[in-house]
Design an enzyme around this catalytic site. Structure first.
Site, PDB file in Angstrom:
ATOM      1  CD  GLN A 100      -2.792   1.472   2.245  1.00 13.15           C
ATOM      2  OE1 GLN A 100      -2.236   1.741   3.307  1.00 13.15           O
ATOM      3  NE2 GLN A 100      -4.112   1.450   2.114  1.00 13.15           N
ATOM      4  CE1 TYR A 186      -3.128   9.373   7.316  1.00  9.44           C
ATOM      5  CE2 TYR A 186      -4.369   7.500   6.470  1.00  9.44           C
ATOM      6  CZ  TYR A 186      -3.767   8.167   7.530  1.00  9.44           C
ATOM      7  OH  TYR A 186      -3.809   7.631   8.794  1.00  9.44           O
ATOM      8  NE  ARG A 233      -8.734   0.049   2.657  1.00 10.07           N
ATOM      9  CZ  ARG A 233      -8.743  -0.148   3.964  1.00 10.07           C
ATOM     10  NH1 ARG A 233      -7.954   0.538   4.748  1.00 10.07           N
ATOM     11  NH2 ARG A 233      -9.537  -1.054   4.499  1.00 10.07           N
ATOM     12  N   GLY A 322     -10.067  -6.664   8.998  1.00  8.95           N
ATOM     13  CA  GLY A 322      -8.888  -6.013   9.551  1.00  8.95           C
ATOM     14  C   GLY A 322      -8.488  -6.529  10.909  1.00  8.95           C
ATOM     15  NE  ARG A 323     -10.913  -2.709  14.270  1.00  7.88           N
ATOM     16  CZ  ARG A 323     -11.657  -1.635  14.475  1.00  7.88           C
ATOM     17  NH1 ARG A 323     -11.451  -0.890  15.536  1.00  7.88           N
ATOM     18  NH2 ARG A 323     -12.591  -1.292  13.620  1.00  7.88           N
TER      19      ARG A 323
END
Length: 366
Positions: A100, A186, A233, A322-323
């Site tokens: 990424q 971002y 993404r 994810g987690r």
């Protein structure tokens, strides 16, 4: 129950063994000084190579692109050699891994970028946003972000060139492809979202103009390594890091239509995932399917059952967890067999060493 998640799928020229994605998660354990990927990270990703696709943690394309302490880079030969350890370890376990590529723009502090002032689409400070710096201890020190300066045309050209080179570096490091981080507030997101961009040139104003930086970056990377190795993404409905759009459905359906013309291999949608967050509107998911022909990945508050339904309904092709991947290195196996999932320790997510990174065991039925 989780049959659809275990169907193989084609991703460009890559044949993936299942539709389970390990999405990018910042863990801040790169070797210092230099922010170099290391053996510990290689072990971590190799433990999770049973995912159909791993997207490695956000990796800054330049010194200016770094938002947090101890995150890895991909702009030097030392960085490339460090990541090669990771990709070799994953490939030995028959895994597929994308890098990424990350530039945080204004979501940083001068201490993380060599004392410089951050850059962004506009000279707008992200309000109520903190990042962590190296404060000389093992624990990250959280500080407020600082005001950026607006990028000039030369800055824009320079950063596009950095993305292009980072894509080439990723392939040299052995990655199977790259994901452009255009989400979560971002740099690319700071151009896309209306309330973070007050430019009056061809990179601001209309939706088409605000998507121009995304287009230029993707075109440069696709030209360098091939569009079949480029994913993107997006986070249409999140307000992470102070970045908000006033017409998210219209903006991000337009982004998907643009990315379709650029032939990117996948779009990865980061859904809002805090506990009482609203669901992603069905109208958006239906529109995405209409305008984008590639692989659609959704990640957010999914369990096996919800992921299964999303694939069977046709709204998603792959699902990111994810987690759950933090504490369950064997997550696909657990989901397939209905084994219980372990919970992660939030205090060991960022920084530190092997504790909370490598010491979560695989499940042993007995």
């Amino acid at each position: 129950m989780t049959h659809a998640l275990f169907q193989p799928i084609q991703l460009g020229s890559l044949s993936l063994k299942n539709r389970i994605v390990m999405p990018p998660m910042t863990r801040s354990r790169a070797s210092q000084p230099g922010n170099v990927a290391n053996d510990m990270m290689a072990t971590y990703y190799a433990q999770r190579a049973s995912a159909g696709l791993i997207v490695a943690e956000g990796t800054q394309i330049s010194e200016m692109g770094q938002g947090y302490a101890w995150t890895p880079g991909i702009y030097s030969q030392e960085h490339i050699a460090g990541w090669r350890k990771v990709t070799d370890a994953v490939h030995e376990k028959d895994g597929v891994i994308f890098a990424q590529l990350w530039h945080v723009g204004r979501v940083t502090h001068s201490d993380n970028i060599g004392g410089q002032q951050p850059i962004s689409s506009s000279a707008l400070k992200a309000e109520n946003v903190k990042v962590f710096i190296d404060n000389g201890s093992d624990a990250p020190g959280f500080v407020d972000v600082v005001e950026p300066r607006e990028m000039s045309k030369d800055d824009i050209k320079h950063v596009i060139a950095e993305y292009r080179q980072a894509a080439l570096n990723a392939l040299e490091a052995g990655f199977d492809g790259i994901e452009l981080h255009a989400a979560n507030g971002y740099l690319v997101n700071q151009f896309i979202d209306f309330e973070a961009n007050n430019r009056t040139d061809e990179y601001g104003g209309s939706i088409e103009n605000r998507l121009r930086f995304l287009k230029d970056v993707v075109e440069a990377m696709a030209d360098a390594i091939g569009a079949e190795r480029v994913g993107v993404r997006l986070a249409p409905f999140t307000s992470l890091n102070g970045t908000v759009d006033s017409t998210p459905v219209e903006t991000y359906v337009a982004a998907a239509a643009l990315l379709n013309t650029l032939n990117v291999v996948y779009i990865h949608i980061a859904e809002v995932d805090w506990d009482d967050a609203p669901e992603t509107p069905a109208v958006f998911k239906h529109a995405m399917r209409k305008v984008y022909d590639g692989v659609l990945i959704y990640a957010g508050r999914y369990n096996g059952e919800k992921g299964e339904q999303a694939i069977q309904s046709g709204e998603a092709d792959m699902i990111g967890f994810g987690r759950p991947f933090v504490a369950n290195p064997d997550l696909p196996e657990r989901m397939k067999n209905g084994y219980p999932l372990a919970l992660h320790d939030p205090s060991t997510l960022f920084g530190g060493a092997e504790k909370g990174l490598l010491d979560y065991p695989a499940y042993h039925a007995g």
